[in-house]
Structures are given as structure tokens and as C-alpha cells.
Scaffold this active site. Structure first.
Site, PDB file in Angstrom:
ATOM      1  N   HIS A 233     112.104  72.166-123.918  1.00  0.00           N
ATOM      2  CA  HIS A 233     113.091  72.085-124.834  1.00  0.00           C
ATOM      3  C   HIS A 233     113.596  71.469-125.587  1.00  0.00           C
ATOM      4  CE1 HIS A 233     116.161  73.020-121.210  1.00  0.00           C
ATOM      5  NE2 HIS A 233     115.411  73.602-120.865  1.00  0.00           N
TER       6      HIS A 233
ATOM      7  N   TYR B 146     125.556  67.389-122.036  1.00  0.00           N
ATOM      8  CA  TYR B 146     125.940  66.374-122.288  1.00  0.00           C
ATOM      9  C   TYR B 146     127.268  66.456-122.696  1.00  0.00           C
ATOM     10  CZ  TYR B 146     121.858  63.977-121.538  1.00  0.00           C
ATOM     11  OH  TYR B 146     120.671  64.528-120.741  1.00  0.00           O
TER      12      TYR B 146
ATOM     13  N   PRO C  88     121.427  56.920-114.847  1.00  0.00           N
ATOM     14  CA  PRO C  88     120.273  58.481-114.694  1.00  0.00           C
ATOM     15  C   PRO C  88     120.360  59.038-116.474  1.00  0.00           C
ATOM     16  CG  PRO C  88     122.225  58.480-113.654  1.00  0.00           C
ATOM     17  CD  PRO C  88     122.495  57.346-113.501  1.00  0.00           C
TER      18      PRO C  88
ATOM     19  N   LYS D 296     115.945  58.709-118.244  1.00  0.00           N
ATOM     20  CA  LYS D 296     114.520  57.316-118.325  1.00  0.00           C
ATOM     21  C   LYS D 296     113.325  56.776-116.533  1.00  0.00           C
ATOM     22  CE  LYS D 296     114.536  58.073-122.324  1.00  0.00           C
ATOM     23  NZ  LYS D 296     113.221  59.390-122.666  1.00  0.00           N
TER      24      LYS D 296
ATOM     25  N   TYR E  40     114.944  59.967-126.640  1.00  0.00           N
ATOM     26  CA  TYR E  40     115.200  61.350-126.104  1.00  0.00           C
ATOM     27  C   TYR E  40     113.974  61.817-125.358  1.00  0.00           C
ATOM     28  CZ  TYR E  40     116.849  64.355-122.861  1.00  0.00           C
ATOM     29  OH  TYR E  40     118.366  64.843-121.698  1.00  0.00           O
TER      30      TYR E  40
HETATM   31  C1  PHB Z   1     119.185  66.514-114.440  1.00  0.00           C
HETATM   32  O1  PHB Z   1     118.316  67.554-114.829  1.00  0.00           O
HETATM   33  O2  PHB Z   1     118.822  65.873-112.823  1.00  0.00           O
HETATM   34  C2  PHB Z   1     119.154  65.714-115.009  1.00  0.00           C
HETATM   35  C3  PHB Z   1     119.223  65.816-116.343  1.00  0.00           C
HETATM   36  C4  PHB Z   1     119.052  65.137-117.456  1.00  0.00           C
HETATM   37  C5  PHB Z   1     119.769  64.079-117.097  1.00  0.00           C
HETATM   38  C6  PHB Z   1     120.165  63.282-115.811  1.00  0.00           C
HETATM   39  C7  PHB Z   1     119.743  64.244-114.436  1.00  0.00           C
HETATM   40  O3  PHB Z   1     120.150  63.093-118.334  1.00  0.00           O
END
Ligand code: PHB
Ligand code: APR
Length: 389
Positions: free
Chosen positions: A72, A200, A292, A296, A384
Site C-alpha cells: 500500500h 481512517y 491500534p 504499530k 506510518y
Molecule cells: C487491521 O487491518 O486490522 C488494522 C489496520 C490498520 C490499523 C489497525 C488495524 O491502524
């Protein structure tokens, strides 16, 4: 029984460390409280930084990830009905890999089995002895028998609820913690992801995240109350709430379906210092937890594994203890930066129960700054994709 390194915990930290050490001929045993199937039933995040990819390659467990993972180059942030893009690749030259933590763990278990490496499952009453001396040992019970393993070092990779951290005396140990007044309700569904990239979302109804595992497996989360239970949320209620938190054009494209997993996780920031006590080293969730947002957790565990593996290698191959002596300091320097990013990104995107009108304006101003300012985007993107080790 004797080995060079006893590794407590067969989660991703312990397994990765074990595999790396085995590749260098450093003998080790992994002790796991649960069964392999139980460990592989846990669904966790799915975004891997390049540092972790490199460790997987070095451990010879990267094959399936390289074939089935998805690179990505950016992510979307949704706010006030629209989305904006953060282009990781253009800003940092790097991307991230979308590949589930559960799959990383599965690949590590498969590699251990192929190599004939030793994992002792369903161990109980694990205790670490004499970690502050020259001859530590670990005792435990397995299938009704008491056993003991003598070793040079103990790696405490047993997660937040493990015994390793508790073995460090309170007079030495310092813990830092922040809890958040909400949780994440997550579902996995066999539906195509709503977008090629992760989204997000900051919305007036609370945070939402659209993530994925593959072309027909999606992972979605919504911020929920800490008192909520997964049973309180029907699939229909989940999908309806998710849609309300996404921009209209994204919600329209969302393909819904039955959930195949549904769970709630609280959010926590936690760090234990130091990460070493004598011959005991803490690694991963045993030493620190991040919320989460930004994925990280596993990646920070991987940076610990990197420092510990290289320290042990230096010790066994060169007779030099510099790497293990500086392990705690080096690991913590990076841990705190990951803590800061995860805390900042969480603060930016969630609704807090006690948020004032002023606080809300600050959040909006910060999102607006991020949307329009390249330097702000670059700082976000560098964190990130993962800070260098
Ligand atoms: C997930 O795909 O479970 C996931 C992805 C990004 C995040 C947290 C969880 O920031
Ligand atoms: N004895 C043996 N094993 C134990 C003990 C014990 N006393 N206590 C816990 N364990 C095992 C758990 O059953 C678990 O399998 O240690 C393992 C720890 O694994 P994780 O909790 O997954 O922690 P870690 O390997 O550090 O992985 C970090 O996992 O929790 C996520 O967000 C986190 O992605 C990050 C990653």
C-alpha cells in the site's frame, strides 16, 4: 534440559526471535501457554512496516507474504464528508504491506515445524529464576510434570499478561500507562474491501476504520463504548453505524455481508522500563502496548526483536555484550516514538466523551493542517511507514 535462550511466549515476537536465532545456530526453546490453534485464532492488525518485512526475509519466512500481501503506497483520511490522501510512497519513498498478523504467525509456526524447532505448548506456572545472576533457569509444568530448563538468557515475549515483566522487581520497574475511554469493535467479513486503500475516518459519531486482508476479505472497525459487548451488536447494526461514520460516496460503495469474526478491544498505551533485568529481556507486548490506530503493535514488537536478535548474535558470534547491554535503551528510544505516534493518531481521530467545543475545534484544525500541509503529511507518513531501526 539446557538451551542458550529460553523464549517465553509463542506469539509473533517469540516466534520471530526464535526463527532468527535458529538461522544463526543459536539454540532456543519456545514455551507457550496455549495451543497453536488457539494462538492462530486471534485476529490482530494487518499492516507491516518494511523493517518487519526485512526481518521476515532474514528469518526465511517471507515467501507467502511476498506472494499474497498487498503493498500500500498511501492511505485515506475521512473527515467532514470528504477524504484526503496521504501518499506514503511520494513522501517517504516507502510503502507498507497489508498482510494479517495471524498469517505472519502461521508462517512462523509452519517454518518452525519444517525446521524441527522445539515449541512446548500448554505450559503452566512458568517461573523465571536467577535472572539477575549468571545461571538463570526457567521452571514450568507441562501435562502434569514439573520441568526445568537452564539457559544463558531468557526472552520474555509473553504479551501484556505474561509473567516476564512481573519478574522484574518493583524497585527496578517503572510503568507508564494511559487508558482511553472507548474501545474498538471489529469485524471480519468475506466481502470485497470498500476501497483499494485503508480509510481512517473521524466522524461526529466516532472513529471508523476500513481495512482489509485480501480481495474478498475485509476488516472494519468502529469506536464503541467500553461497556459494549460484541453480542450487543448485530451485523446489521454494525454496518449501519459504519456507514453513518463514512463519507456518503464511500458508504454507498460499501459491500456488506455476514461477519465471520466480531470482537471488542479496549485501547491502551503502556510502557515498562527498563526492558532488561540481568539476563531477562522483555520483547513486544510484554513491555509495551499501543492503541491500534496506526497498527504499530506488531511493528514495535518487531523492532524489539531486531535489537535483541542483533545483540544476542553479537554476543554469541563476536563475544561482545555491547548489543545486549544497550538493548533496553535502544529498544525504548524507538518504542516511545511509536507510542507518541499511536497516541497522536488516536487523539486526532476519536471522539472523547469529555471533549469540549474547543477540543473539537483543535481536532478539526489539526486535520485541516494535515490535509493541506506537506510537512505535516510527511511527518505522519514517516511514522506510518515506520521509523528506521
Ligand atoms: C487491521 O487491518 O486490522 C488494522 C489496520 C490498520 C490499523 C489497525 C488495524 O491502524
Ligand atoms: N507462559 C507462556 N506463554 C505465555 C505466558 C506464560 N506465562 N503468558 C502469555 N503467554 C503467551 C500467550 O499465550 C501468547 O501466545 O505469550 C504469547 C504472547 O503473544 P502476543 O500477546 O501476541 O504478544 P507478542 O508476541 O509480543 O506480539 C505483539 O501482538 O498483541 C499483539 O498488538 C500486539 O501486534 C502486537 C503483537
Amino acid at each position: 534440559m539446557r538451551t542458550q535462550v529460553v523464549i517465553i511466549g509463542g506469539g509473533p515476537s517469540g516466534l520471530l526471535l526464535s526463527q532468527l536465532l535458529l538461522r544463526r545456530g543459536i539454540d532456543n526453546v519456545v514455551l507457550e501457554r496455549k495451543t497453536r490453534d488457539y494462538v492462530l485464532s486471534r485476529i490482530r492488525a494487518g499492516v507491516l512496516e518494511r523493517g518487519l518485512l526485512e526481518l521476515m526475509r532474514e528469518a526465511w519466512v517471507a515467501g507467502r507474504m511476498e506472494r499474497e500481501g498487498f503493498a500500500h503506497d498511501g492511505a485515506l483520511i475521512a473527515h467532514e464528508g470528504g477524504t484526503f490522501h496521504i501518499d506514503f510512497k511520494a513522501l517517504t519513498g516507502h510503502s507498507v504491506m497489508v498482510y494479517g498478523q495471524t498469517e505472519v504467525t502461521r508462517d512462523l509456526y509452519d517454518a518452525r515445524e519444517a525446521a524441527g524447532a522445539e515449541t512446548l505448548f500448554e505450559v503452566e506456572q512458568v517461573e523465571i529464576h536467577d535472572a539477575d545472576g549468571d545461571a538463570p533457569y526457567v521452571s514450568f509444568r507441562q501435562h502434569g510434570e514439573t520441568r526445568r530448563i537452564d539457559c544463558d538468557f531468557v526472552a520474555g515475549c509473553d504479551g501484556f499478561h505474561g509473567v516476564s515483566r512481573q519478574t522484574i522487581p518493583l524497585s527496578v520497574r517503572r510503568e507508564y500507562e494511559k487508558t482511553y475511554p472507548f474501545g474498538w469493535l471489529g469485524i471480519l467479513s468475506e466481502t470485497p474491501p470498500v476501497d483499494d486503500e485503508l480509510i481512517y475516518a473521524n466522524s461526529a459519531r466516532g472513529f471508523a476504520l476500513c481495512s482489509m486482508r485480501n480481495a474478498n476479505l475485509s476488516r472494519y472497525y468502529i469506536q464503541c463504548a467500553l461497556s459494549d459487548k460484541p453480542e450487543d451488536w448485530t451485523d446489521a447494526a454494525f454496518w449501519q453505524e459504519l456507514k453513518r461514520r463514512l463519507p456518503g460516496e464511500v458508504a454507498e460503495r460499501l459491500v456488506t455481508g455476514p461477519s465471520i469474526e466480531k470482537s471488542i478491544a479496549p485501547l491502551r498505551s503502556f510502557v515498562c522500563e527498563p526492558m532488561r533485568w540481568g539476563r531477562l529481556f522483555l520483547c513486544g507486548d510484554a513491555a509495551h502496548i499501543v492503541p491500534p490506530t496506526g497498527a504499530k503493535g506488531l511493528n514495535t514488537a518487531a523492532s524489539d526483536v531486531h535489537y535483541l536478535y542483533n545483540g544476542l548474535r553479537q554476543f554469541y558470534e563476536e563475544g561482545d555484550s555491547e548489543g545486549i547491554d544497550r538493548y533496553s535503551e535502544r529498544a525504548l528510544a524507538r518504542v516511545w516514538k511509536a507510542e507518541r505516534f499511536s497516541w497522536w493518531f488516536s487523539s486526532l481521530l476519536h471522539r472523547y466523551p469529555d471533549q469540549s467545543a474547543f477540543d473539537l475545534r483543535m481536532q478539526t484544525a489539526e486535520l485541516e493542517f494535515l490535509r493541506t500541509n506537506r510537512a505535516a503529511q510527511q511527518a505522519m507518513a514517516e511514522n506510518y511507514v515506520g521509523l528506521p531501526y
